[in-house]
Design a protein around this motif. Structure first.
Motif, PDB file in Angstrom:
ATOM      1  N   ASN A  98       0.825  -1.212   0.000  1.00  0.00           N
ATOM      2  CA  ASN A  98       0.000   0.000   0.000  1.00  0.00           C
ATOM      3  C   ASN A  98       0.856   1.259   0.000  1.00  0.00           C
ATOM      4  O   ASN A  98       0.535   2.251  -0.673  1.00  0.00           O
ATOM      5  CB  ASN A  98      -0.946   0.008   1.206  1.00  0.00           C
ATOM      6  N   LEU A 149       0.587   4.175  -2.944  1.00  0.00           N
ATOM      7  CA  LEU A 149       0.314   5.577  -2.643  1.00  0.00           C
ATOM      8  C   LEU A 149       1.474   6.467  -3.075  1.00  0.00           C
ATOM      9  O   LEU A 149       1.258   7.572  -3.586  1.00  0.00           O
ATOM     10  CB  LEU A 149       0.037   5.751  -1.145  1.00  0.00           C
ATOM     11  N   SER A 195       0.623   9.745   0.154  1.00  0.00           N
ATOM     12  CA  SER A 195       0.924   8.860   1.277  1.00  0.00           C
ATOM     13  C   SER A 195      -0.332   8.746   2.125  1.00  0.00           C
ATOM     14  O   SER A 195      -1.375   9.324   1.794  1.00  0.00           O
ATOM     15  CB  SER A 195       2.065   9.433   2.120  1.00  0.00           C
ATOM     16  N   TRP A 196      -0.214   8.026   3.242  1.00  0.00           N
ATOM     17  CA  TRP A 196      -1.383   7.874   4.108  1.00  0.00           C
ATOM     18  C   TRP A 196      -1.857   9.212   4.656  1.00  0.00           C
ATOM     19  O   TRP A 196      -3.051   9.424   4.866  1.00  0.00           O
ATOM     20  CB  TRP A 196      -1.073   6.915   5.260  1.00  0.00           C
ATOM     21  N   PRO A 209      -3.471  11.827   1.126  1.00  0.00           N
ATOM     22  CA  PRO A 209      -4.078  10.872   0.192  1.00  0.00           C
ATOM     23  C   PRO A 209      -4.097  11.388  -1.245  1.00  0.00           C
ATOM     24  O   PRO A 209      -4.557  12.503  -1.501  1.00  0.00           O
ATOM     25  CB  PRO A 209      -5.511  10.715   0.725  1.00  0.00           C
ATOM     26  N   ARG A 239      -4.444   2.203   5.145  1.00  0.00           N
ATOM     27  CA  ARG A 239      -4.185   2.685   3.781  1.00  0.00           C
ATOM     28  C   ARG A 239      -5.062   1.973   2.743  1.00  0.00           C
ATOM     29  O   ARG A 239      -5.320   2.515   1.671  1.00  0.00           O
ATOM     30  CB  ARG A 239      -2.710   2.475   3.420  1.00  0.00           C
ATOM     31  N   LEU A 284      -7.862   3.650   1.051  1.00  0.00           N
ATOM     32  CA  LEU A 284      -7.584   4.482  -0.125  1.00  0.00           C
ATOM     33  C   LEU A 284      -7.350   3.649  -1.381  1.00  0.00           C
ATOM     34  O   LEU A 284      -7.646   4.098  -2.488  1.00  0.00           O
ATOM     35  CB  LEU A 284      -6.350   5.355   0.129  1.00  0.00           C
ATOM     36  N   THR A 285      -6.838   2.430  -1.216  1.00  0.00           N
ATOM     37  CA  THR A 285      -6.413   1.619  -2.359  1.00  0.00           C
ATOM     38  C   THR A 285      -7.346   0.458  -2.674  1.00  0.00           C
ATOM     39  O   THR A 285      -7.104  -0.289  -3.618  1.00  0.00           O
ATOM     40  CB  THR A 285      -5.005   1.036  -2.101  1.00  0.00           C
ATOM     41  N   TYR A 329     -10.669  10.245   4.567  1.00  0.00           N
ATOM     42  CA  TYR A 329     -10.765   8.780   4.568  1.00  0.00           C
ATOM     43  C   TYR A 329     -12.226   8.340   4.525  1.00  0.00           C
ATOM     44  O   TYR A 329     -12.596   7.421   3.779  1.00  0.00           O
ATOM     45  CB  TYR A 329     -10.080   8.199   5.799  1.00  0.00           C
ATOM     46  N   ARG A 348     -13.645   8.763   1.122  1.00  0.00           N
ATOM     47  CA  ARG A 348     -13.112   7.785   0.171  1.00  0.00           C
ATOM     48  C   ARG A 348     -13.785   6.419   0.375  1.00  0.00           C
ATOM     49  O   ARG A 348     -14.115   5.729  -0.594  1.00  0.00           O
ATOM     50  CB  ARG A 348     -11.597   7.670   0.349  1.00  0.00           C
TER      51      ARG A 348
END
Length: 240
Positions: free
Chosen positions: A58, A62, A68-69, A72, A107, A110-111, A156, A159
């Motif tokens: 992850n 990113l 990055s975490w 985002p 993470r 997000l992914t 977050y 998302r």
């Protein structure tokens, strides 16, 4: 292994929202959450229950997407990494997959859209916690201002909501950190029911012991922080 025998449990939620506690609960209930996990440290004395391989993959995704975490990337920039990362994702899942398994890394919130095509019988557990409490926890860990944590949690949450709006027929269970603390047995029963698993009394009692109040965690942190391996910078130091 027949596909119908596999159950994949994916834990989503903002950092400091109880994802570690929920994954710890799952591990005690018999879900294989990985063998090589991040070390406990002063920020999480009971452990993160976070599979290092998913954590590292992850971070790579990113970073390739320009973020990055804590910063985002836009979803379109993440999805643009599909060609580069589909094979690593597929291979990692194939290597980890078992009858009842899963992973946690915030993470993934997000992914997750990159992972979805390769998941068998996915069951999503989404963790929630009061935004100010999340921000206070991040402020303590990262030395951030409260508003920064609140903004990041909102990002977050948006998302995650966008993912489920786009993929609206998925198995989803929402759980609240505060409710886990105040109604522990009910929370465990709800998770067991969502996953459709059987748990004996011994496992159940061990699972209950995973649930500590913030005050209990602070006491444990104060008691053990000198003994805990200080690996925070190893895992987060270069994750800008």
């Amino acid at each position: 292994m027949e596909q119908q025998e596999i159950k994949t449990v994916v834990i989503l939620g903002m950092h400091r929202s109880g994802t570690s506690m929920v994954t710890g609960i799952l591990s005690k209930l018999g879900v294989d959450v990985g063998k090589r996990l991040l070390y406990p440290n002063a920020a999480n004395p009971l452990g993160y229950f976070e599979d290092v391989d998913f954590f590292e993959l992850n971070k790579q995704i990113l970073r390739a997407a320009g973020g990055s975490w804590k910063a985002p990337p836009d979803i379109k920039d993440i999805l643009a990494q599909r060609d580069e990362f589909s094979r690593p994702i597929r291979n990692l899942i194939k290597r980890k997959e078992s009858k009842l398994w899963g992973w946690k890394d915030p993470r993934t919130s997000l992914t997750i859209e990159l992972y979805l095509p390769f998941l068998t019988n996915a069951h999503f557990i989404v963790c929630h916690r009061d935004s100010k409490e999340v921000a206070r926890s991040l402020a303590q860990r990262e030395n951030w201002k409260i508003q920064r944590g609140i903004r990041l949690k909102k990002a977050y949450d948006e998302r995650i909501n966008s993912f489920f709006e786009k993929c609206n027929r998925l198995n989803r269970f929402d759980i609240n950190y505060e409710n886990i603390i105040s109604n522990s047995e009910e929370a465990i029963d709800d998770i067991i029911g969502f996953l459709g698993i059987e748990v004996d009394n011994d496992k159940y009692e061990k699972t209950l012991k995973m649930i500590l109040t913030p005050k209990d965690i602070q006491k444990l942190r104060n008691k053990t922080k000198k003994q805990l391996k200080s690996d925070y910078n190893l895992y987060w130091g270069n994750d800008s």
